[in-house]
Write a protein that holds these residues in place. Structure first.
Motif, short mmCIF file in Angstrom:
data_model
loop_
_atom_site.label_atom_id
_atom_site.label_comp_id
_atom_site.label_asym_id
_atom_site.label_seq_id
_atom_site.Cartn_x
_atom_site.Cartn_y
_atom_site.Cartn_z
N LYS A 99 0.85 -1.20 0.00
CA LYS A 99 0.00 0.00 0.00
C LYS A 99 0.88 1.24 0.00
CE LYS A 99 -3.74 -2.35 2.29
NZ LYS A 99 -4.58 -2.47 3.46
N ASP A 100 0.35 2.32 -0.58
CA ASP A 100 1.07 3.59 -0.55
C ASP A 100 0.82 4.26 0.80
OD1 ASP A 100 -1.41 4.91 -0.72
OD2 ASP A 100 -1.00 5.82 -2.65
N ASP A 102 -1.08 6.49 1.67
CA ASP A 102 -2.49 6.77 1.94
C ASP A 102 -3.31 5.50 2.14
OD1 ASP A 102 -2.05 9.53 1.73
OD2 ASP A 102 -2.42 9.51 -0.43
N LYS A 104 -3.57 2.97 -0.08
CA LYS A 104 -4.09 2.47 -1.36
C LYS A 104 -3.29 1.23 -1.79
CE LYS A 104 -5.16 4.11 -6.00
NZ LYS A 104 -5.23 5.32 -6.84
N ALA A 105 -3.97 0.11 -1.97
CA ALA A 105 -3.34 -1.13 -2.46
C ALA A 105 -3.17 -1.00 -3.97
CB ALA A 105 -4.18 -2.34 -2.07
N PHE A 106 -2.17 -0.24 -4.38
CA PHE A 106 -2.05 0.16 -5.79
C PHE A 106 -1.69 -0.98 -6.72
CE2 PHE A 106 2.01 1.11 -3.78
CZ PHE A 106 2.96 0.65 -4.69
N GLU A 109 -4.95 -2.90 -7.25
CA GLU A 109 -5.79 -2.10 -8.14
C GLU A 109 -5.27 -2.19 -9.58
OE1 GLU A 109 -7.46 2.15 -7.36
OE2 GLU A 109 -5.61 2.42 -8.53
N ARG A 110 -3.96 -2.14 -9.73
CA ARG A 110 -3.34 -2.21 -11.06
C ARG A 110 -3.65 -3.54 -11.74
NH1 ARG A 110 2.42 -0.51 -10.18
NH2 ARG A 110 1.31 1.43 -9.90
N GLN A 122 -3.00 5.15 -13.76
CA GLN A 122 -3.37 4.94 -12.36
C GLN A 122 -2.54 5.91 -11.51
OE1 GLN A 122 -1.44 1.68 -10.50
NE2 GLN A 122 -3.12 1.26 -9.10
N GLU A 123 -3.16 6.48 -10.48
CA GLU A 123 -2.45 7.42 -9.61
C GLU A 123 -2.30 6.85 -8.20
OE1 GLU A 123 -3.93 11.41 -9.78
OE2 GLU A 123 -3.72 11.51 -11.95
N TYR A 124 -1.16 7.14 -7.58
CA TYR A 124 -0.85 6.72 -6.22
C TYR A 124 0.37 7.51 -5.76
CZ TYR A 124 2.77 3.87 -8.47
OH TYR A 124 3.84 3.46 -9.21
N LYS A 125 0.92 7.18 -4.61
CA LYS A 125 2.13 7.87 -4.12
C LYS A 125 3.26 6.85 -3.98
CE LYS A 125 -0.37 11.58 -1.97
NZ LYS A 125 -0.90 12.12 -0.73
#
Length: 156
Positions: A99-100, A102, A104-106, A109-110, A122-125
């Motif tokens: 996860k990032d 924040d 988010k399990a990027f 999600e990807r 896709q956006e994340y940190k």
């Protein structure tokens, strides 16, 4: 002023100019269209040369798939990293649950987005390997067979 003194002044002036201009060039980030082009180039290379050669080339930090803050990453649909242009230690790791900052399990999600079999943003940190700081990032990904080829840009 002697010839030697004039030469030293010119060298010092050139060094100062270089020092002043270097941050301008270093700060130039890759654009979204450049990232898309690089991902498409990587997929074409993958199709022409196979997985092993592509993964090796992605891992070459001075190779054709690295440009400024842009590098390629290849995931399997299971979340396992097959190639990583910025961090070879990630290869072979399953990042499905990462996860990032924040939460988010990027990668999950990807993978879910890639199953639709169309390219996507896709956006994340993530940590920028150039600045060393966690920054907003937009990742362009193109599914190919059982893989996801991605390259991203840091958003300022």
């Amino acid at each position: 002023m002697t010839v030697h003194t004039r030469l030293l002044c010119r060298i010092a002036g050139a060094a100062l100019l270089g020092a002043l201009l270097a941050p301008t060039f270093a700060a130039e980030l890759v654009s979204k269209p450049e990232a898309e082009t690089m991902v498409k180039k990587t997929v074409a290379y993958l199709k022409a040369n196979g997985k092993d050669k592509t993964y090796t080339e992605i891992g070459n930090k001075t190779g054709q798939f690295t440009d400024r803050d842009l590098y390629m990453v290849v995931y399997g649909l299971d979340g396992v990293v097959h190639a990583h242009g910025a961090n070879a230690k990630m290869v072979g790791k399953n990042l499905m649950e990462i996860k990032d900052v924040d939460g988010k399990a990027f990668v999950k999600e990807r993978v879910d987005m890639a199953k639709k079999k169309v390219p996507f943003w896709q956006e994340y940190k993530f940590t920028n390997p150039v600045s060393g700081k966690i920054e907003p990032k937009a990742m362009y990904c193109q599914p190919h067979e059982d893989l996801i080829v991605c390259g991203g840009v840091y958003i300022k």
